[in-house]
Design a protein around this motif. Structure first.
Motif, PDB file in Angstrom:
ATOM      1  N   LEU A 173       0.798  -1.231   0.000  1.00 42.30           N
ATOM      2  CA  LEU A 173       0.000   0.000   0.000  1.00 42.30           C
ATOM      3  C   LEU A 173       0.832   1.284   0.000  1.00 42.30           C
ATOM      4  CD1 LEU A 173      -2.967  -0.958   2.350  1.00 42.30           C
ATOM      5  CD2 LEU A 173      -3.087  -0.479  -0.099  1.00 42.30           C
ATOM      6  N   PRO A 174       1.863   1.412   0.842  1.00 41.56           N
ATOM      7  CA  PRO A 174       2.618   2.671   0.849  1.00 41.56           C
ATOM      8  C   PRO A 174       3.741   2.732  -0.189  1.00 41.56           C
ATOM      9  CG  PRO A 174       3.407   1.267   2.597  1.00 41.56           C
ATOM     10  CD  PRO A 174       2.259   0.524   1.929  1.00 41.56           C
ATOM     11  N   PRO A 236     -13.385  -0.379  -0.124  1.00 42.69           N
ATOM     12  CA  PRO A 236     -12.498  -0.200   1.035  1.00 42.69           C
ATOM     13  C   PRO A 236     -11.015  -0.274   0.675  1.00 42.69           C
ATOM     14  CG  PRO A 236     -14.306  -1.668   1.595  1.00 42.69           C
ATOM     15  CD  PRO A 236     -14.366  -1.461   0.114  1.00 42.69           C
ATOM     16  N   VAL A 237     -10.666  -1.151  -0.265  1.00 41.59           N
ATOM     17  CA  VAL A 237      -9.263  -1.258  -0.677  1.00 41.59           C
ATOM     18  C   VAL A 237      -8.833   0.003  -1.426  1.00 41.59           C
ATOM     19  CG1 VAL A 237      -7.588  -2.584  -2.011  1.00 41.59           C
ATOM     20  CG2 VAL A 237      -9.408  -3.768  -0.766  1.00 41.59           C
ATOM     21  N   ARG A 238      -9.726   0.526  -2.270  1.00 38.23           N
ATOM     22  CA  ARG A 238      -9.403   1.765  -2.989  1.00 38.23           C
ATOM     23  C   ARG A 238      -9.168   2.911  -2.007  1.00 38.23           C
ATOM     24  NH1 ARG A 238     -14.042   0.318  -6.143  1.00 38.23           N
ATOM     25  NH2 ARG A 238     -15.118   2.248  -5.526  1.00 38.23           N
ATOM     26  N   VAL A 239      -9.975   2.957  -0.950  1.00 38.98           N
ATOM     27  CA  VAL A 239      -9.802   4.003   0.068  1.00 38.98           C
ATOM     28  C   VAL A 239      -8.451   3.855   0.753  1.00 38.98           C
ATOM     29  CG1 VAL A 239     -10.643   4.864   2.285  1.00 38.98           C
ATOM     30  CG2 VAL A 239     -12.268   4.362   0.449  1.00 38.98           C
ATOM     31  N   LEU A 240      -8.086   2.624   1.120  1.00 36.81           N
ATOM     32  CA  LEU A 240      -6.791   2.392   1.759  1.00 36.81           C
ATOM     33  C   LEU A 240      -5.643   2.817   0.850  1.00 36.81           C
ATOM     34  CD1 LEU A 240      -7.282  -1.078   3.499  1.00 36.81           C
ATOM     35  CD2 LEU A 240      -7.003   1.148   4.615  1.00 36.81           C
ATOM     36  N   MET A 241      -5.761   2.515  -0.440  1.00 40.40           N
ATOM     37  CA  MET A 241      -4.714   2.911  -1.387  1.00 40.40           C
ATOM     38  C   MET A 241      -4.529   4.427  -1.400  1.00 40.40           C
ATOM     39  SD  MET A 241      -5.340   0.502  -4.728  1.00 40.40           S
ATOM     40  CE  MET A 241      -4.417  -1.011  -4.967  1.00 40.40           C
TER      41      MET A 241
END
Length: 352
Positions: A173-174, A236-241
């Motif tokens: 992610l980061p 939710p995954v798009r938000v985390l990205m």
């Protein structure tokens, strides 16, 4: 000595599934990995030979591969396992396949191209869903529009997720990835761009996925110099990205790592047999020229992990049959764009 395949990491979810599909197809691969007791259990279940060895000692790895025609590396993380296996393969004349899906893993193999050619060894990473359908679709479209100078690729996987995939996704992610523009790999954060793609059931939201090795493989296979890759992911995954793009320090912190490790441990090893049967995968690609001409196609296939297992089995068999081009190869450069159509339940449709 008869041609023999070896699957390293055969007790992991993906290695075990591939071994199952290979056995069902009448193949007799050797199962390999670190854990002798787990290998023995899997070997008994599938009635296949097992061979336990670790990758720390080069001499041990070379000895383990001395009678092997082709090895499939299914043991991630590939940035740790690929090099010792490739080193041994170049020494023993063993062809190398793996299930990697990210740019650095492919670059590792590409950097050994000259050595591999001299040794008569094929190095083909991404022998699964990771790049086989995207690479095949890219070459198919490039043949339809040979002067295309831009390629956009997107995929959608409907089904479950394995612990390994979840671990890779959360740890990435980061991390800054890349996009290819005019032949230059430029830094790009995940979800830096968002767009809509119709895979055949209506518009789906996709985000930039700059970790995908499709960039490198499609560039190698087609010569196209500007490539962007996208993935359809849950909201939710798009938000985390997007949060990771703005606050990378949070996603590299010890509390975040501890939280994600706890969450991943609660996941099943991978999708159940029912989920494998019920899932599906979809790939969309478009090539275009500066004057506005374009060609578009979509490809539909089985659930992504099932797609990988079937594809790896086909590539292992082809290599055992002597269909192996020395040097660094992508699936489509080695076997052509219609390779993917030999996988059961895969179809391709030209849209424009």
């Amino acid at each position: 000595m008869s041609p023999t395949a070896l699957i390293y990491g055969a007790t992991g979810y993906m290695g075990r599934l591939t071994a199952r599909r290979a056995a069902e197809a009448g193949m007799r691969p050797v199962l390999a990995g670190r854990d002798a007791s787990a290998l023995a259990a899997t070997g008994r279940e599938l009635d296949l030979r097992a061979r336990a060895f670790t990758l720390e000692d080069p001499a041990v790895v070379r000895e383990a591969l001395s009678d092997i025609t082709v090895v499939l590396n299914s043991a991630g993380p590939f940035d740790r396992t690929a090099k010792p296996l490739i080193d041994a393969c170049l020494h023993t004349g063993t062809h190398y396949l793996d299930l990697a899906g990210e740019v650095p893993d492919f670059q590792l193999a590409a950097d050994r191209d000259e050595e591999a050619r001299a040794a008569g060894v094929m190095l083909l990473p991404g022998a699964g869903f990771g790049v086989v359908p995207t690479d095949s679709l890219a070459v198919h479209l490039h043949r339809r529009l040979p002067d295309a100078d831009r390629l956009d690729i997107a995929f959608q996987a409907i089904g479950g997720i394995s612990r390994g995939t979840a671990t890779t996704l959360l740890s990435d992610l980061p991390r800054t990835g890349v996009r290819l523009q005019a032949g230059v790999y430029l830094p790009q954060r995940a979800a830096a761009n968002t767009t809509k793609i119709d895979f055949g059931t209506g518009p789906a939201t996709v985000v930039a996925n700059p970790w995908r090795a499709d960039l490198l493989t499609a560039a190698h296979s087609t010569g196209i110099q500007t490539i962007d890759t996208y993935t359809a992911l849950p909201a939710p995954v798009r938000v985390l990205m997007k949060l990771a793009m703005r606050m990378p320090a949070v996603f590299t912190s010890a509390p975040w790592r501890a939280l994600t490790q706890t969450l991943v441990r609660r996941l099943p090893a991978g999708p159940s047999d029912t989920a494998l049967a019920d899932g599906s995968s979809h790939v969309w690609a478009q090539v275009s020229t500066r004057d506005g001409r374009r060609a578009v196609a979509v490809l539909h296939g089985p659930e992504a992990y099932e797609f990988t297992a079937r594809t790896a089995q086909v590539l292992l068999q082809r290599t055992l049959d002597g269909q192996a081009t020395p040097g660094f190869q992508t699936p489509a450069s080695a076997y052509g764009p219609d390779l993917v159509l030999t996988i059961p339940d895969v179809s391709r449709q030209d849209l424009a």
